[in-house]
Design a protein around this motif. Structure first.
Motif, mmCIF file in Angstrom:
data_model
loop_
_atom_site.group_PDB
_atom_site.id
_atom_site.type_symbol
_atom_site.label_atom_id
_atom_site.label_comp_id
_atom_site.label_asym_id
_atom_site.label_seq_id
_atom_site.Cartn_x
_atom_site.Cartn_y
_atom_site.Cartn_z
ATOM 1 N N LEU A 142 0.836 -1.194 0.000
ATOM 2 C CA LEU A 142 0.000 0.000 0.000
ATOM 3 C C LEU A 142 0.875 1.251 0.000
ATOM 4 N N ASP A 143 0.513 2.222 -0.828
ATOM 5 C CA ASP A 143 1.264 3.478 -0.938
ATOM 6 C C ASP A 143 0.299 4.626 -0.696
ATOM 7 N N LEU A 144 0.546 5.427 0.337
ATOM 8 C CA LEU A 144 -0.288 6.580 0.668
ATOM 9 C C LEU A 144 0.522 7.845 0.425
ATOM 10 N N SER A 145 -0.072 8.830 -0.251
ATOM 11 C CA SER A 145 0.673 10.069 -0.495
ATOM 12 C C SER A 145 -0.238 11.282 -0.426
ATOM 13 N N PHE A 146 0.374 12.405 -0.110
ATOM 14 C CA PHE A 146 -0.295 13.699 -0.114
ATOM 15 C C PHE A 146 0.553 14.627 -0.968
ATOM 16 N N ARG A 147 -0.061 15.261 -1.968
ATOM 17 C CA ARG A 147 0.680 16.056 -2.937
ATOM 18 C C ARG A 147 0.087 17.438 -3.151
ATOM 19 N N TYR A 148 0.976 18.336 -3.531
ATOM 20 C CA TYR A 148 0.583 19.613 -4.118
ATOM 21 C C TYR A 148 0.877 19.473 -5.607
ATOM 22 N N MET A 149 -0.119 19.762 -6.445
ATOM 23 C CA MET A 149 0.065 19.685 -7.895
ATOM 24 C C MET A 149 -0.306 21.023 -8.511
ATOM 25 N N HIS A 150 0.388 21.369 -9.578
ATOM 26 C CA HIS A 150 0.108 22.614 -10.289
ATOM 27 C C HIS A 150 0.050 22.320 -11.781
ATOM 28 N N TYR A 151 -1.001 22.810 -12.421
ATOM 29 C CA TYR A 151 -1.147 22.692 -13.871
ATOM 30 C C TYR A 151 -1.065 24.088 -14.473
ATOM 31 N N SER A 152 -0.258 24.238 -15.515
ATOM 32 C CA SER A 152 -0.218 25.487 -16.274
ATOM 33 C C SER A 152 0.425 25.214 -17.628
ATOM 34 N N ASN A 153 0.312 26.184 -18.525
ATOM 35 C CA ASN A 153 0.924 26.014 -19.850
ATOM 36 C C ASN A 153 2.244 26.758 -19.963
ATOM 37 N N ALA A 154 2.816 27.172 -18.837
ATOM 38 C CA ALA A 154 4.112 27.861 -18.784
ATOM 39 C C ALA A 154 4.112 29.129 -19.628
ATOM 40 N N SER A 155 2.965 29.783 -19.703
ATOM 41 C CA SER A 155 2.795 31.044 -20.457
ATOM 42 C C SER A 155 3.061 30.900 -21.949
ATOM 43 N N ILE A 156 2.889 29.683 -22.478
ATOM 44 C CA ILE A 156 2.983 29.491 -23.923
ATOM 45 C C ILE A 156 1.850 30.245 -24.609
ATOM 46 N N LYS A 157 0.690 30.285 -23.940
ATOM 47 C CA LYS A 157 -0.459 31.032 -24.438
ATOM 48 C C LYS A 157 -1.082 31.747 -23.249
ATOM 49 N N ILE A 165 -3.658 22.289 -6.895
ATOM 50 C CA ILE A 165 -4.450 21.179 -6.375
ATOM 51 C C ILE A 165 -3.747 20.564 -5.164
ATOM 52 N N LEU A 166 -4.504 20.262 -4.127
ATOM 53 C CA LEU A 166 -4.037 19.435 -3.025
ATOM 54 C C LEU A 166 -4.778 18.113 -3.150
#
Length: 174
Positions: A142-157, A165-166
């Motif tokens: 079993l693997d349990l994790s807590f993450r901070y995630m970020h989505y972006s297009n790196a200012s390509i547009k 996201i948490l």
């Protein structure tokens, strides 16, 4: 459309899990998280551990995994379905044979979103970068994790509002 994505991901998971030559190298992950304002995040993934271990010492070792995931973001104003792929590096504390192995992780991958407007966010493009940092604990299979995630297009547009996201994820390793 969502059923099509779920069936495709289920087929990939089944195919890959039956093709795995050695136990312990694969995993299936399920996650739930939130993003502001009131966006629910659901995540289903397939993981494959790296076979390499770097910088092994008495404290631990560096390794990681690849993750292919299906993501569903839900809000009153609409939903987003996404497919993402990320290589993730993890530093595991202790020995891999220990029953309990804590770790820290970080990774950057890519994602394809079927829509790029949700709530008050304009992500501007379907192609996004998926960044993550997190803490985890492997307990036997079993693997349990807590993450901070970020989505972006790196200012390509522009505009590039991005989304933070948490998320809590449980994985079953086999």
């Amino acid at each position: 459309m969502i059923k099509k994505h779920l069936w495709l991901l289920a087929a990939v998971i089944l195919t890959c899990s039956t093709a795995a030559a050695e136990p312990g190298g694969w995993g299936v992950s399920f996650g739930y998280g939130e993003a502001d304002p009131s966006i629910d995040i659901y995540r289903l993934g397939l993981k494959k551990d790296f076979t390499a271990k770097w910088f092994e010492n008495s404290t631990g070792y560096l390794s990681g995994y690849f993750e292919l995931s299906y993501n569903r973001w839900e809000h009153d104003s609409g939903n987003i379905d996404a497919i993402a792929f990320s290589p993730v590096f993890a530093y595991y504390f202790g020995d891999a044979d220990n029953l309990v192995v804590p770790y820290i992780e970080a990774g950057i991958g890519g994602a394809y979103l079927d829509e790029y407007h949700i709530a008050d966010r304009n992500l501007s493009s379907s192609l996004q970068f998926e960044d993550r940092v997190g803490l985890g604990l492997r307990i036997d299979f079993l693997d349990l994790s807590f993450r901070y995630m970020h989505y972006s297009n790196a200012s390509i547009k522009k505009p590039n509002h991005g989304i933070d996201i948490l998320i809590f994820t449980t994985s079953i390793q086999f």
